[in-house]
Design an enzyme around this catalytic site. Sequence first.
Site, PDB file in Angstrom:
ATOM      1  N   HIS A 454       8.986  -1.490  -1.959  1.00  0.00           N
ATOM      2  CA  HIS A 454      10.002  -1.713  -2.708  1.00  0.00           C
ATOM      3  C   HIS A 454      10.173  -2.826  -2.560  1.00  0.00           C
ATOM      4  CE1 HIS A 454      12.584   2.483  -3.052  1.00  0.00           C
ATOM      5  NE2 HIS A 454      11.096   1.700  -4.143  1.00  0.00           N
ATOM      6  N   ARG A 561       6.018   8.816 -15.341  1.00  0.00           N
ATOM      7  CA  ARG A 561       5.855   9.627 -15.106  1.00  0.00           C
ATOM      8  C   ARG A 561       6.780  10.388 -14.496  1.00  0.00           C
ATOM      9  NH1 ARG A 561       2.144   4.228 -13.040  1.00  0.00           N
ATOM     10  NH2 ARG A 561       0.330   4.974 -13.302  1.00  0.00           N
ATOM     11  N   GLU A 692      -8.270  12.305 -17.098  1.00  0.00           N
ATOM     12  CA  GLU A 692      -8.980  11.874 -15.294  1.00  0.00           C
ATOM     13  C   GLU A 692      -9.818  11.690 -14.136  1.00  0.00           C
ATOM     14  OE1 GLU A 692      -4.056  10.510 -13.585  1.00  0.00           O
ATOM     15  OE2 GLU A 692      -4.194  12.622 -14.479  1.00  0.00           O
ATOM     16  N   ASN A 715      -6.282   5.499 -13.621  1.00  0.00           N
ATOM     17  CA  ASN A 715      -6.649   5.215 -11.800  1.00  0.00           C
ATOM     18  C   ASN A 715      -7.340   6.084 -11.094  1.00  0.00           C
ATOM     19  OD1 ASN A 715      -4.816   3.034 -12.809  1.00  0.00           O
ATOM     20  ND2 ASN A 715      -3.423   4.618 -12.346  1.00  0.00           N
ATOM     21  N   ASP A 716      -6.903   7.581 -11.324  1.00  0.00           N
ATOM     22  CA  ASP A 716      -7.609   8.275 -10.946  1.00  0.00           C
ATOM     23  C   ASP A 716      -9.528   8.222 -11.467  1.00  0.00           C
ATOM     24  OD1 ASP A 716      -6.169   9.833  -9.189  1.00  0.00           O
ATOM     25  OD2 ASP A 716      -4.951  10.374 -10.605  1.00  0.00           O
ATOM     26  N   CYS A 763      -3.374   4.477 -20.544  1.00  0.00           N
ATOM     27  CA  CYS A 763      -2.038   4.750 -19.488  1.00  0.00           C
ATOM     28  C   CYS A 763      -2.589   4.168 -17.994  1.00  0.00           C
ATOM     29  CB  CYS A 763      -0.974   5.676 -19.374  1.00  0.00           C
ATOM     30  SG  CYS A 763      -2.403   7.153 -18.676  1.00  0.00           S
TER      31      CYS A 763
END
Length: 842
Positions: A454, A561, A692, A715-716, A763
């Site tokens: 964060h 998401r 993915e 990413n995956d 994406c």
Amino acid sequence: MTTTQPLELLAPLAGVLLPLDQVPDPVFSSRLIGDGVCIDPTSQTLCAPLAGVISTIQDSGHAVSVTDDHGVQVLMHIGLDTVNLAGKGFTRLVEEGQRVEAGQPLIEFDADFIALNARSLLTLMLVVSGEPFVLLATDAGLVETGQPLLRVAPLVRAANDEEEGDALFSKPLTLPNANGLHARPAAVLAQAAKGFKASICLHKQTQSANAKSLVAIMGLQTVRGDTLQVSAAGPDAAAAIQALVALLVAGCGETVVGMAEGVAAVAPLSSATVLRGVCASPGSAFGQVVQVAEPALAIPETGGAEALERAALDRGLLAATQALQTLQAKAQGSAQAEIFRAHQELLDDPTLLEHAHDLLATGKSAAFAWNRATLATAAMLQGLGNALLAERAADLADVGQRVLKLILGIPEHAWDLPERAILIAEQLTPSQTASLDTQKVLGFVTVGGGATSHVAILARALGLPALCGAPAQVLALVNGKQVLLDADKGELHLAPNLAAIEQLEAARQQQMLRRQREVAQAALPAVTRDGHHVEVTANVASLQEVEQSLSLGGEGVGLLRSEFLYLDRNRAPSPEEQAGTYSAIARALGPERNLVVRTLDVGGDKPLAYVPMAAETNPFLGLRGIRLCLERPELLREQLRAILASAGLARLHIMLPMVSLLSELRQARQILEEEATALGLARLPKLGIMIEVPSAALMADVFAPHVDFFSIGTNDLTQYTLAMDRDHPRLASQADSFHPAVLRLIATTVKAAHAHGKWVGVCGALASETLAVPMLIGLGVDELSVSVPLIPSIKATVRDLNLADCQLIARQVLNLEEAAQVREALNQYHAATVETSWVVEN
Ligand code: PEP
Ligand code: MG
């Protein structure tokens, strides 16, 4: 202290006796850990030298200590550097806390394996409780197991050896040592602690250890990444805390690297002029060092009447909630507001409150109970080995301090900062970051934190360059020192020369101008020079991000998401609340824009507090995404009903994550059709899948007739194609989506989709890389769904390209051997295009 009857210690092994001075390891030969003997073993079973209780036995089985009823503690350490064997070659025969007889077998070990795989087999027997002894055997002679070896005079400890009175507590710190506090660093810490009069404790979750006792420290069984705290009571408590925290952070004599991924080890401060960390927020700044350490808080352990302490805790919690509500209202609509809302949620956590109340019931003060409860929960979250939960731990520590200060009546003070400040801190909290005065602060560097925390999100929102995971040496930089922070490269320059400063400043100016131009032109479509349109949409996780994306020229949402909408929640949102969220997002987009809602992608790296899951050995390969939803169809049905409520408000697309089998798609489609029929919907929304998993990419021609679109989650797809965990700190540089294997799967997917008239998006994070844009367009990708702040620059990049050139470069990279070559080819291509476009513009 006084002494009692002498005690004989038996030889724990057979072998050749050696004086400690001959051990080739200064930590033992200098007697830092304790005095004793060394045996070069000829037997393979380590036996108890005295009767007593097993006070520690390392999980790795290479060290054990026995404490007798008079407090004599004897540590046995088999071999040198055997902690690195991680238990291989050792069999533990006893458990911690077990009473043993003198001569009883404790550990069996494989001498051949250890001799081959560790530095040495030399075994130490040390009297770590410090009693004097005499040797009963001949130095350098042979000894037999069980033979009397040392005569020790036990000491009687004074009753006031225990810690008493109010203690000062340090802020929590993260242990950097690769093997935790094993014998060597534990000895260094204990030795340093002994230099203070104060009684000192080291705390890990709910366990505490006397920091002057090597055995007690080892008994905490710490591991890298553990959250620890030091407390001290006595005349020099504050100095003790400061010194021991600095020692722990610096690795207690061991070489340590930062806790964040990809951090390179650095030379000692004296010789290093560049310190490296990980970029948490891009940009650069030249300014002066300002160390911002929070003072240690005095936390009384014992409380007054229980009712009074309960009331004090309730008051603190109420005041913190009110303060957070005010901050949230002030920051309305920004990333800060979301974080303050999440903090309020944490204050409500029933498990945390129950833990604090249990401690109050045992007579602890409100401050102590609250502090213990938050630290234990934070440490538990941190220990789960999950990046997202570890970030929640940082938030919990932040909100915990807020309440603690309110209970203790310590006012929140704003830092008094000079101009051009580059803040240096062990860790900044999200609240501290959110309230930074950007007029004075040019950037910051922290030892802790991660690029996805964060704090990093806030730094990016504030436009502040920031580095995290820096080595602990940064904490020793003097205030006022002029430094150059080059966050893009992950560097802090301690002796920057004028040329470097000017170069960076010029680059920063150029970047700012480019950004201004891109934002001003963000509304223009992303059309290549030769007229090929590419849809640029946004990856979002909240309504606020959708609104932001539209203002930056986003043409729709390519990935919502959905699991992130409720990540900070302890309870499942009601069906109405879910429907309300999807409808609000759809309304913001309007009927002309795409809204691709991904159904819950829970599991693996993304746990949801209110969807309890059994622990899995291999969660990324286990029940996650669509697999989990099909295991719990009610969860999927409820979500689909909520999503369908927004049909008509935007061009609704539903997307399934982690699909690897056609049967999964079929089952999910059937559920969708049933729910749509039950709601009386005449037309189904578009249904697509994420690509993915290699099986889905390779079988894209089989999937294509059954879907309306594909969106490639690089990413995956990268982690599964290369078999490299996407969160693995050591594999970060190799798990590269530019690898030709990943690119070939993208090419296969696009070809299959287009053959069936279906569109393909990307994406995953690859779409947000300007370097990758020509290649993806050349491969035929129709949509790029990117991280919100990057929309203007991705659109601008597209406008600079020619489709025909992109197709050439795409063909070229597919035939390269590795990711680095692909990057190199694209960099060359980029340099050539920039030159060409410069010529065209001029
Ligand atoms: C991906 O895997 O590329 C993707 C977009 O999904 P996530 O990062 O949410 O797993
Ligand atoms: Mg994914």
